[in-house]
Enzyme design. Structure first.
Site, mmCIF file in Angstrom:
data_model
loop_
_atom_site.group_PDB
_atom_site.id
_atom_site.type_symbol
_atom_site.label_atom_id
_atom_site.label_comp_id
_atom_site.label_asym_id
_atom_site.label_seq_id
_atom_site.Cartn_x
_atom_site.Cartn_y
_atom_site.Cartn_z
ATOM 1 C CG HIS A 65 -0.480 0.117 2.528
ATOM 2 N ND1 HIS A 65 -0.159 1.337 3.110
ATOM 3 C CD2 HIS A 65 -0.236 -0.821 3.477
ATOM 4 C CE1 HIS A 65 0.253 1.129 4.340
ATOM 5 N NE2 HIS A 65 0.234 -0.166 4.596
ATOM 6 C CG ASP A 117 2.714 0.546 7.904
ATOM 7 O OD1 ASP A 117 2.206 -0.052 6.936
ATOM 8 O OD2 ASP A 117 2.043 0.989 8.847
ATOM 9 C CD GLU A 175 -3.250 -1.006 5.671
ATOM 10 O OE1 GLU A 175 -3.502 -1.914 6.482
ATOM 11 O OE2 GLU A 175 -2.586 0.016 5.990
ATOM 12 C CD GLU A 176 -1.127 2.716 7.514
ATOM 13 O OE1 GLU A 176 -1.857 2.292 8.431
ATOM 14 O OE2 GLU A 176 0.049 2.341 7.361
ATOM 15 C CG ASP A 185 0.812 -3.610 5.253
ATOM 16 O OD1 ASP A 185 1.715 -2.800 5.543
ATOM 17 O OD2 ASP A 185 -0.387 -3.433 5.548
ATOM 18 C CG HIS A 226 0.583 3.057 12.648
ATOM 19 N ND1 HIS A 226 -0.653 2.588 13.084
ATOM 20 C CD2 HIS A 226 0.745 2.559 11.392
ATOM 21 C CE1 HIS A 226 -1.206 1.849 12.138
ATOM 22 N NE2 HIS A 226 -0.372 1.819 11.101
#
Length: 456
Positions: free
Chosen positions: A279, A291, A325-326, A353, A423
């Site tokens: 993603h 990520d 995606e997030e 991912d 994140h």
């Protein structure tokens, strides 16, 4: 008759041996090419350091779409953009968080960040007493009488006894996703969520929340794991502790964006599609290197590698860079929708991912006969450290393809370091090891080759 049978067995055994030798040679060629002349690390450096954060709807996301399309034009037969509307949430000015009235320590600054999709407090901020809970059952037991007008502090850590850190994450993330709405049911004015980190750190982890319908939307922040421990200790000493936090996030109307798709056409069964994917979006706090910049460049590298070694696939190999995606999964949902409308035939879909760490194997969400066939290939993949084929799963973005009975595969690297960066502002290019990233790209290409050669 007996001689004919023996002759058939001999010839068939020779055919199998020849096929195995070809597979071994091609897989070694894939790894040799990537580990000596790979481009995944070079591509990731540009995506992470020159473009950087790529939250859906942001200028960074738009720049990433443009860069990915132009990059794949160098080695794909065709590249196109698939339109998709995505959420547009903006963090705004720097968040502030602090304990304001500790009798022992006075004002104490706390490391916080707004959760993705949260409403903001505005300049006035929120000040209230804090109630600590570990789970929703404790919240329910406290009830409105004890929660009305207060800030709920969800402080359930990831389970350190879980060897698979993704299992530990799954066991804790409900408080981030649903905690704010659960707290609002009882009249809370704000929510503080312990970061989804596997170690004690002084920086917070963001991530998406989901507001429930018909319940007031309250502002919500993540707090670093170190400060979560500190806040918990202070609350045990001073039950009337007050917390202040200020956020300036806003949600705007959905924005136009794109999935980026590149493919090389199959020479024998072009109608059968094997997807490799990652993603393209990331959270806004960092470069999104693990990520999921790593997954994107690994997927792109699969088709580049095939061109580099002169391999002409039997089936169409398609690299898909999903958007959103997030905080919405809009890209994955749209891709599956368009696939169904076009009546495309997907033989398999693979997603990376879980970061660019050392490869361990692949997860699978597939029928038993497919799982058995892939496990039969283990002797070909074990020399490259790919030994784990026992875990279930595929990936969030390829998940919607399950409704079309597509076997799903997830690239499975070592997971122990992933939630140090996930994140957070620490998810930067310098945290990615070149050899580990390249091993992952080659591993994905090797499994893709086997599926292409032998089907499922």
């Amino acid at each position: 008759m007996q001689k004919l049978t023996l002759l058939f067995i001999f010839c068939f055994s020779g055919y199998l041996l020849q096929a195995q030798n070809q597979d071994e040679a091609t897989i070694k060629k894939i790894f040799d090419q990537e580990l000596t002349n790979g481009k995944s690390y070079q591509m990731l450096e540009y995506l992470a350091t020159k473009i950087g954060a790529r939250l859906s709807g942001s200028p960074g996301a738009a720049a990433a779409v443009d860069w990915t399309r132009h990059t794949m034009l160098d080695f794909a037969d065709s590249v196109w953009l698939q339109p998709v509307k995505v959420p547009h949430w903006v963090r705004g000015a720097q968040e502030i968080g602090k304990v304001t009235n500790s009798r022992k320590r006075g004002t104490i600054d706390m490391s916080i960040c707004a959760l993705g999709g949260s409403v903001g407090t505005g300049a006035a901020g929120v000040t209230a007493n804090v109630v600590e809970v570990k789970n929703f059952d404790e919240l329910k037991q406290l009830g409105q009488r004890n929660i009305q007008g207060k800030i709920v502090f969800f402080n359930r850590p990831m389970d350190a006894t879980k060897i698979n850190t993704f299992t530990a994450y799954s066991g804790a993330v409900d408080q981030r996703a649903s905690g704010p709405s659960e707290a609002a049911k009882y009249g809370a004015v704000g929510a503080i969520i312990r970061s989804m980190g596997s170690t004690l750190e002084d920086y917070p982890h963001t991530g998406g929340l989901r507001y429930a319908p018909n319940i007031p939307q309250i502002p919500a922040v993540a707090i670093s794991t170190k400060d979560a421990e500190l806040l918990s200790r202070l609350l045990k000493e001073e039950r009337d502790l007050q917390f202040y936090f200020e956020t300036h996030c806003q949600t705007f109307p959905d924005a136009p964006s794109f999935n980026v798709i590149g493919e090389i056409k199959g020479s024998l069964h072009p109608e059968e599609i094997i997807v490799v994917s990652g993603h393209l979006d990331s959270w806004d706090l960092s470069q999104g290197a693990h990520d999921d910049g790593a997954g994107c460049v690994q997927a792109m590298e699969v088709i580049r590698l095939f061109k580099a070694i002169g391999y002409k696939p039997l089936r169409t190999i398609r690299a898909v860079m999903y958007m959103n995606e997030e905080n919405g999964l809009r890209g994955g949902i749209e891709y599956a929708k368009q696939s169904e409308l076009k009546k495309e035939k997907h033989l398999a879909a693979m997603e990376s991912d879980r970061g660019g760490f050392t490869p361990r194997g692949f997860t699978m969400s597939a029928p038993e006969n497919v799982v058995a066939k892939v496990k039969a290939w283990k002797p070909l993949l074990e020399p490259f450290g790919l030994t784990d084929f026992d875990q279930q799963g595929g990936g969030a973005d390829i998940g919607p393809l399950a409704n079309q009975n597509v076997p799903l595969f997830g690239f499975l690297p070592d997971s122990q370091r992933y939630f140090n960066y996930h994140h957070t502002k620490e998810d930067t290019f310098d945290k990615v090891n070149q050899r580990e990233l390249e091993f992952g790209a080659a591993a994905m290409a090797a499994l893709t080759y086997l599926i292409d050669q032998h089907g499922l």
